[in-house]
Design a protein around this motif. Structure first.
Motif, PDB file in Angstrom:
ATOM      1  N   SER A  57      -1.835   6.679   4.165  1.00 23.73           N
ATOM      2  CA  SER A  57      -1.257   7.897   4.713  1.00 23.73           C
ATOM      3  C   SER A  57      -1.705   8.129   6.156  1.00 23.73           C
ATOM      4  CB  SER A  57      -1.640   9.104   3.850  1.00 23.73           C
ATOM      5  OG  SER A  57      -3.043   9.290   3.841  1.00 23.73           O
ATOM      6  N   VAL A  58      -2.972   7.759   6.470  1.00 28.60           N
ATOM      7  CA  VAL A  58      -3.454   7.989   7.833  1.00 28.60           C
ATOM      8  C   VAL A  58      -2.678   7.153   8.850  1.00 28.60           C
ATOM      9  CG1 VAL A  58      -5.782   8.749   7.264  1.00 28.60           C
ATOM     10  CG2 VAL A  58      -5.330   6.313   7.486  1.00 28.60           C
ATOM     11  N   PHE A  59      -2.212   5.972   8.425  1.00 27.42           N
ATOM     12  CA  PHE A  59      -1.410   5.144   9.329  1.00 27.42           C
ATOM     13  C   PHE A  59      -0.067   5.804   9.611  1.00 27.42           C
ATOM     14  CE2 PHE A  59       1.997   1.963   9.718  1.00 27.42           C
ATOM     15  CZ  PHE A  59       1.643   1.387  10.932  1.00 27.42           C
ATOM     16  N   VAL A  60       0.587   6.272   8.558  1.00 26.08           N
ATOM     17  CA  VAL A  60       1.884   6.934   8.714  1.00 26.08           C
ATOM     18  C   VAL A  60       1.742   8.156   9.630  1.00 26.08           C
ATOM     19  CG1 VAL A  60       3.766   8.111   7.516  1.00 26.08           C
ATOM     20  CG2 VAL A  60       2.645   6.138   6.454  1.00 26.08           C
ATOM     21  N   ILE A  75       4.332  13.929   4.833  1.00 21.05           N
ATOM     22  CA  ILE A  75       5.094  12.663   4.849  1.00 21.05           C
ATOM     23  C   ILE A  75       4.145  11.488   4.620  1.00 21.05           C
ATOM     24  CG2 ILE A  75       6.418  11.074   6.320  1.00 21.05           C
ATOM     25  CD1 ILE A  75       7.682  13.590   7.618  1.00 21.05           C
ATOM     26  N   GLY A  76       2.951  11.560   5.244  1.00 24.86           N
ATOM     27  CA  GLY A  76       1.949  10.510   5.027  1.00 24.86           C
ATOM     28  C   GLY A  76       1.566  10.390   3.572  1.00 24.86           C
ATOM     29  N   ASP A  77       1.374  11.535   2.900  1.00 32.10           N
ATOM     30  CA  ASP A  77       1.031  11.531   1.477  1.00 32.10           C
ATOM     31  C   ASP A  77       2.159  10.940   0.631  1.00 32.10           C
ATOM     32  OD1 ASP A  77      -1.496  12.551   1.677  1.00 32.10           O
ATOM     33  OD2 ASP A  77      -0.950  14.607   1.179  1.00 32.10           O
ATOM     34  N   ILE A  78       3.400  11.298   0.963  1.00 31.25           N
ATOM     35  CA  ILE A  78       4.552  10.790   0.198  1.00 31.25           C
ATOM     36  C   ILE A  78       4.622   9.268   0.283  1.00 31.25           C
ATOM     37  CG2 ILE A  78       7.072  10.685   0.124  1.00 31.25           C
ATOM     38  CD1 ILE A  78       7.111  13.628   0.980  1.00 31.25           C
ATOM     39  N   VAL A  79       4.500   8.735   1.496  1.00 28.75           N
ATOM     40  CA  VAL A  79       4.581   7.281   1.693  1.00 28.75           C
ATOM     41  C   VAL A  79       3.439   6.580   0.959  1.00 28.75           C
ATOM     42  CG1 VAL A  79       4.492   5.403   3.381  1.00 28.75           C
ATOM     43  CG2 VAL A  79       5.788   7.490   3.898  1.00 28.75           C
ATOM     44  N   ALA A  80       2.216   7.135   1.063  1.00 27.37           N
ATOM     45  CA  ALA A  80       1.068   6.530   0.385  1.00 27.37           C
ATOM     46  C   ALA A  80       1.256   6.543  -1.133  1.00 27.37           C
ATOM     47  CB  ALA A  80      -0.215   7.270   0.763  1.00 27.37           C
ATOM     48  N   GLN A 134      -7.996   0.393   9.259  1.00 26.10           N
ATOM     49  CA  GLN A 134      -8.810  -0.443   8.379  1.00 26.10           C
ATOM     50  C   GLN A 134      -8.402  -0.341   6.914  1.00 26.10           C
ATOM     51  OE1 GLN A 134     -12.646   0.948   9.512  1.00 26.10           O
ATOM     52  NE2 GLN A 134     -12.683   2.641   8.069  1.00 26.10           N
ATOM     53  N   GLY A 135      -7.711   0.754   6.553  1.00 29.24           N
ATOM     54  CA  GLY A 135      -7.227   0.877   5.185  1.00 29.24           C
ATOM     55  C   GLY A 135      -6.261  -0.231   4.792  1.00 29.24           C
ATOM     56  N   PHE A 136      -5.552  -0.800   5.780  1.00 26.82           N
ATOM     57  CA  PHE A 136      -4.629  -1.897   5.480  1.00 26.82           C
ATOM     58  C   PHE A 136      -5.361  -3.099   4.899  1.00 26.82           C
ATOM     59  CE2 PHE A 136      -1.454   0.172   8.233  1.00 26.82           C
ATOM     60  CZ  PHE A 136      -0.341   0.003   7.433  1.00 26.82           C
ATOM     61  N   ALA A 137      -6.618  -3.285   5.304  1.00 29.27           N
ATOM     62  CA  ALA A 137      -7.423  -4.352   4.722  1.00 29.27           C
ATOM     63  C   ALA A 137      -8.093  -3.884   3.436  1.00 29.27           C
ATOM     64  CB  ALA A 137      -8.480  -4.817   5.722  1.00 29.27           C
ATOM     65  N   GLY A 138      -8.607  -2.648   3.444  1.00 26.58           N
ATOM     66  CA  GLY A 138      -9.411  -2.166   2.330  1.00 26.58           C
ATOM     67  C   GLY A 138      -8.652  -1.883   1.049  1.00 26.58           C
ATOM     68  N   TYR A 139      -7.529  -1.159   1.133  1.00 29.41           N
ATOM     69  CA  TYR A 139      -6.825  -0.726  -0.078  1.00 29.41           C
ATOM     70  C   TYR A 139      -6.300  -1.896  -0.920  1.00 29.41           C
ATOM     71  CZ  TYR A 139      -6.872   3.928   2.106  1.00 29.41           C
ATOM     72  OH  TYR A 139      -7.247   5.104   2.683  1.00 29.41           O
ATOM     73  N   PRO A 140      -5.479  -2.783  -0.345  1.00 31.29           N
ATOM     74  CA  PRO A 140      -4.936  -3.863  -1.187  1.00 31.29           C
ATOM     75  C   PRO A 140      -5.996  -4.824  -1.696  1.00 31.29           C
ATOM     76  CG  PRO A 140      -4.302  -4.174   1.125  1.00 31.29           C
ATOM     77  CD  PRO A 140      -4.911  -2.818   1.016  1.00 31.29           C
ATOM     78  N   LEU A 141      -6.985  -5.162  -0.855  1.00 34.92           N
ATOM     79  CA  LEU A 141      -8.038  -6.082  -1.301  1.00 34.92           C
ATOM     80  C   LEU A 141      -8.824  -5.486  -2.461  1.00 34.92           C
ATOM     81  CD1 LEU A 141      -9.495  -7.592   2.020  1.00 34.92           C
ATOM     82  CD2 LEU A 141      -8.400  -8.836   0.149  1.00 34.92           C
ATOM     83  N   THR A 142      -9.142  -4.194  -2.372  1.00 35.32           N
ATOM     84  CA  THR A 142      -9.876  -3.530  -3.450  1.00 35.32           C
ATOM     85  C   THR A 142      -9.065  -3.523  -4.735  1.00 35.32           C
ATOM     86  OG1 THR A 142     -10.966  -2.079  -1.854  1.00 35.32           O
ATOM     87  CG2 THR A 142     -11.034  -1.398  -4.154  1.00 35.32           C
ATOM     88  N   SER A 143      -7.787  -3.197  -4.619  1.00 36.87           N
ATOM     89  CA  SER A 143      -6.919  -3.166  -5.796  1.00 36.87           C
ATOM     90  C   SER A 143      -6.864  -4.528  -6.478  1.00 36.87           C
ATOM     91  CB  SER A 143      -5.509  -2.721  -5.383  1.00 36.87           C
ATOM     92  OG  SER A 143      -4.682  -2.588  -6.514  1.00 36.87           O
ATOM     93  N   ILE A 144      -6.726  -5.587  -5.692  1.00 31.09           N
ATOM     94  CA  ILE A 144      -6.662  -6.953  -6.234  1.00 31.09           C
ATOM     95  C   ILE A 144      -7.976  -7.315  -6.931  1.00 31.09           C
ATOM     96  CG2 ILE A 144      -6.551  -9.404  -5.592  1.00 31.09           C
ATOM     97  CD1 ILE A 144      -4.619  -8.478  -3.296  1.00 31.09           C
ATOM     98  N   MET A 145      -9.093  -7.040  -6.256  1.00 26.66           N
ATOM     99  CA  MET A 145     -10.410  -7.390  -6.811  1.00 26.66           C
ATOM    100  C   MET A 145     -10.694  -6.611  -8.097  1.00 26.66           C
ATOM    101  SD  MET A 145     -11.906  -9.742  -5.014  1.00 26.66           S
ATOM    102  CE  MET A 145     -10.311 -10.504  -4.720  1.00 26.66           C
ATOM    103  N   LEU A 146     -10.415  -5.309  -8.103  1.00 25.78           N
ATOM    104  CA  LEU A 146     -10.688  -4.496  -9.287  1.00 25.78           C
ATOM    105  C   LEU A 146      -9.798  -4.895 -10.465  1.00 25.78           C
ATOM    106  CD1 LEU A 146     -11.276  -0.871  -7.916  1.00 25.78           C
ATOM    107  CD2 LEU A 146     -12.970  -2.463  -8.819  1.00 25.78           C
ATOM    108  N   LYS A 147      -8.567  -5.257 -10.190  1.00 29.92           N
ATOM    109  CA  LYS A 147      -7.684  -5.708 -11.274  1.00 29.92           C
ATOM    110  C   LYS A 147      -8.211  -7.002 -11.898  1.00 29.92           C
ATOM    111  CE  LYS A 147      -3.366  -3.455  -9.946  1.00 29.92           C
ATOM    112  NZ  LYS A 147      -2.039  -3.603  -9.303  1.00 29.92           N
ATOM    113  N   ARG A 148      -8.685  -7.914 -11.054  1.00 30.09           N
ATOM    114  CA  ARG A 148      -9.269  -9.161 -11.575  1.00 30.09           C
ATOM    115  C   ARG A 148     -10.520  -8.865 -12.399  1.00 30.09           C
ATOM    116  NH1 ARG A 148      -9.747 -13.633  -6.911  1.00 30.09           N
ATOM    117  NH2 ARG A 148     -10.910 -14.591  -8.621  1.00 30.09           N
TER     118      ARG A 148
END
Length: 407
Positions: A30-33, A16-21, A155-169
């Motif tokens: 997924s680790v949060f779920v 279920i964690g994998d599906i949500v992620a 900590q993934g809540f901070a890491g994942y979206p910030l990384t995605s935003i920075m790498l896209k830029r």
């Protein structure tokens, strides 16, 4: 609860964690779920020892740690580290930023043990979280034992979206220069060829020391045997050094993994080639969530404030230090910050996020190669340095700094 029912339930949670992620493109980790579902289970009908009942008692989890950390070491090479020296300096700067800012803010607002237990998981991932959680438990600090795991989960809540935003830029800027004919090269000086760090994930070659052995004899058991032997050497060395200095066997597993792959005793990623990587990660993840059986709603409420404050402090610290060093080394703000952020999740999340960003930016194969050459190797090396190397060493040192409860 029967063993197979326990196994089905906990594997269902992981899935279920994998599906949500997957559905949220990792914006909800997924680790949060999984952590939320395990807590819900523990607070309702799960037996406290559901993970052990399913077949992963502590002794099995420790074995898997030996294998996984030794396996981590095989993904590194001295040659690749030398090529990616800018990445290494930026990653180390980000780690220093985490230690300094979290140390200052943490010591002002919280007690010493809270800060000590928090820093290694913030710098690393599952292994450092387990080491610090175990150290806190042995010191008579069950709340902080849970805290180490909660930090890893959140900590993934901070890491994942910030990384995605920075790498896209960063990716958009690279494509703009490439399309205008102004693009030159990547951090390591390469111009599109596959990095050794990327090859480490894909390579299938026989290790040099056994190059004359027919491939038919390189069975999964032989791969497990060599991996376990290197882990055993790390254990023996740790015991031999005990009268002189306390060195965690897991730190030595990492070092011996690098050496064993460099001299050709182990191949790159032997656990994956032996078809054991997925099972090993599953076992260790279950061991992590097993720690939550001690968590109560009251305990989690007490941990909310230090959790939020220390994660924000870590992000601010890594941003300031990594960007300053990146500016000196003429690495863009976005790339420097992305490299530092790998400390919050490591492999394989760094590999997955970078590929997702590249695929979202372009469908042209040549442009993908340019972006891959520029971004993937630094992200992998950044994760290897912080999560794989420094966090394990840091945890091995800081676990001895925890002040035990007396009486």
């Amino acid at each position: 609860m029967p063993q197979m029912m326990a196994l089905v339930l906990i594997l269902l949670i992981l899935y279920i964690g994998d599906i949500v992620a997957t559905r949220t493109k990792a914006w909800i980790p997924s680790v949060f779920v999984c952590a939320v579902l395990f807590l819900a289970g523990y607070w309702t009908f799960f037996p406290k020892d559901i993970v052990a009942r399913a077949g992963i008692p502590q002794v099995v989890a420790v074995m898997l740690m030996y294998l996984l950390i030794t396996n981590m070491g095989t993904l590194l090479s001295v040659k690749e580290l030398l090529k990616q020296w800018k990445t290494i300096l930026i990653s180390l700067a980000g780690i220093l930023g985490i230690i300094i800012v979290c140390g200052i803010i943490g010591y002002v607002l919280f007690d010493k043990n809270t800060v000590i237990v928090a820093i290694p998981p913030l710098v690393g991932g599952i292994v450092s979280a387990i080491i610090m959680s175990g150290g806190a438990q042995e010191a008579g600090l069950p709340t902080l034992a849970v805290f180490a795991i909660i930090i890893y989960v959140m900590q993934g809540f901070a890491g994942y979206p910030l990384t995605s935003i920075m790498l896209k830029r960063e990716g958009r800027k690279v494509l703009e220069k490439y399309r205008a004919g102004q693009w030159e090269e990547s951090l390591d000086g390469s111009k599109g060829e596959k990095s050794e760090a990327v090859a480490a994930i894909e390579e299938n070659a026989m290790p040099k020391m056994f190059s004359k052995v027919p491939a038919a004899y390189n069975t999964e058991y032989f791969q497990f045997l060599r991996l376990a032997f290197v882990g055993f050497l790390a254990y023996l060395t740790s015991k031999a050094l005990e009268p002189i200095v306390a060195v965690s066997p897991f730190v030595l597993c990492l070092l011996y993994g690098v050496i064993a792959s460099s001299v050709g005793f182990l191949e790159r990623h032997p656990l994956k080639k032996a078809n054991g990587f997925g099972f090993a990660v599953m076992g260790l993840m279950l061991f992590i969530f097993d720690t939550l059986n001690r968590a109560t709603p009251e305990m989690l409420l007490d941990l909310v404030t230090p959790l939020i404050v220390l994660i924000i402090s870590a992000v601010i610290g890594m941003f300031i230090f990594a960007v300053v060093v990146g500016k000196v080394l003429k690495v863009s703000l976005e790339m420097a910050f992305s490299i530092a952020l790998t400390a919050l999740y490591g492999f394989p999340a760094d590999y997955i996020i970078t590929n997702e960003v590249i695929n979202s930016l372009t469908q042209d194969e040549t442009e993908r190669r340019v972006l891959t050459s520029h971004m993937l190797a630094p992200m992998l090396i950044g994760g290897f340095i912080s999560v794989t190397m420094v966090s394990v060493v840091l945890a091995g040192i800081m676990v001895g700094m925890i002040v035990p409860v007396v009486g």
